[in-house]
Write a protein that holds these residues in place. Structure first.
Motif, PDB file in Angstrom:
ATOM      1  N   THR A   6     -13.850   3.636 -21.005  1.00 47.76           N
ATOM      2  CA  THR A   6     -13.467   2.274 -20.621  1.00 47.76           C
ATOM      3  C   THR A   6     -14.284   1.813 -19.426  1.00 47.76           C
ATOM      4  OG1 THR A   6     -11.225   2.545 -21.469  1.00 47.76           O
ATOM      5  CG2 THR A   6     -11.549   0.827 -19.827  1.00 47.76           C
ATOM      6  N   HIS A  60      -7.002  -4.641 -19.239  1.00 49.65           N
ATOM      7  CA  HIS A  60      -7.194  -3.190 -19.219  1.00 49.65           C
ATOM      8  C   HIS A  60      -8.416  -2.764 -18.416  1.00 49.65           C
ATOM      9  CE1 HIS A  60      -9.679  -3.882 -22.850  1.00 49.65           C
ATOM     10  NE2 HIS A  60     -10.275  -2.778 -22.518  1.00 49.65           N
ATOM     11  N   TYR A  61      -9.481  -3.562 -18.420  1.00 47.74           N
ATOM     12  CA  TYR A  61     -10.630  -3.214 -17.578  1.00 47.74           C
ATOM     13  C   TYR A  61     -10.255  -3.287 -16.103  1.00 47.74           C
ATOM     14  CZ  TYR A  61     -14.024  -3.360 -21.449  1.00 47.74           C
ATOM     15  OH  TYR A  61     -14.732  -3.107 -22.589  1.00 47.74           O
TER      16      TYR A  61
END
Length: 113
Positions: A6, A60-61
């Motif tokens: 990620t 989410h990042y």
């Protein structure tokens, strides 16, 4: 969740944006550095705020980047978990769902399974 992947995907994406939008991304980078630097709040405290906002807005990042940075700046698990708790208060059910992601990132970066 593969947190390292990620973070890698985020960094690659930002690199591409920097090539396509160099002035915009330089401005954003300069803003980021100015905001996150120590002031009345420490950089660590500001990263904890950013974690809470990342959870509340369901990014989410943002969660991965700011949990990693908070740990790098010496934030404890307890501090990060409390920031996540504030996000749940402010963001309700959707933030609670993303709070689980923040804990996954924290566990992954802290070497827990």
């Amino acid at each position: 969740m593969d947190v390292q992947k990620t973070l890698e995907n985020f960094n690659q994406g930002v690199g591409k944006l920097a090539k396509e939008l160099p002035r915009v991304m330089k401005g954003f980078r300069d803003l980021h550095e100015a905001v996150i630097s120590d002031g009345a709040l420490s950089a660590k405290q500001k990263e904890l705020v950013a974690i809470g906002i990342g959870v509340a807005i369901r990014c989410h990042y943002c969660i991965a980047v700011h949990v990693a940075k908070a740990l790098e700046l010496g934030a404890t698990r307890e501090e990060i978990v409390e920031a996540v708790g504030v996000a749940v208060l402010m963001g309700g059910g959707p933030a609670a769902a993303y709070a689980t992601e923040a804990l996954q990132v924290l566990d992954s970066l802290a070497g827990k399974s």
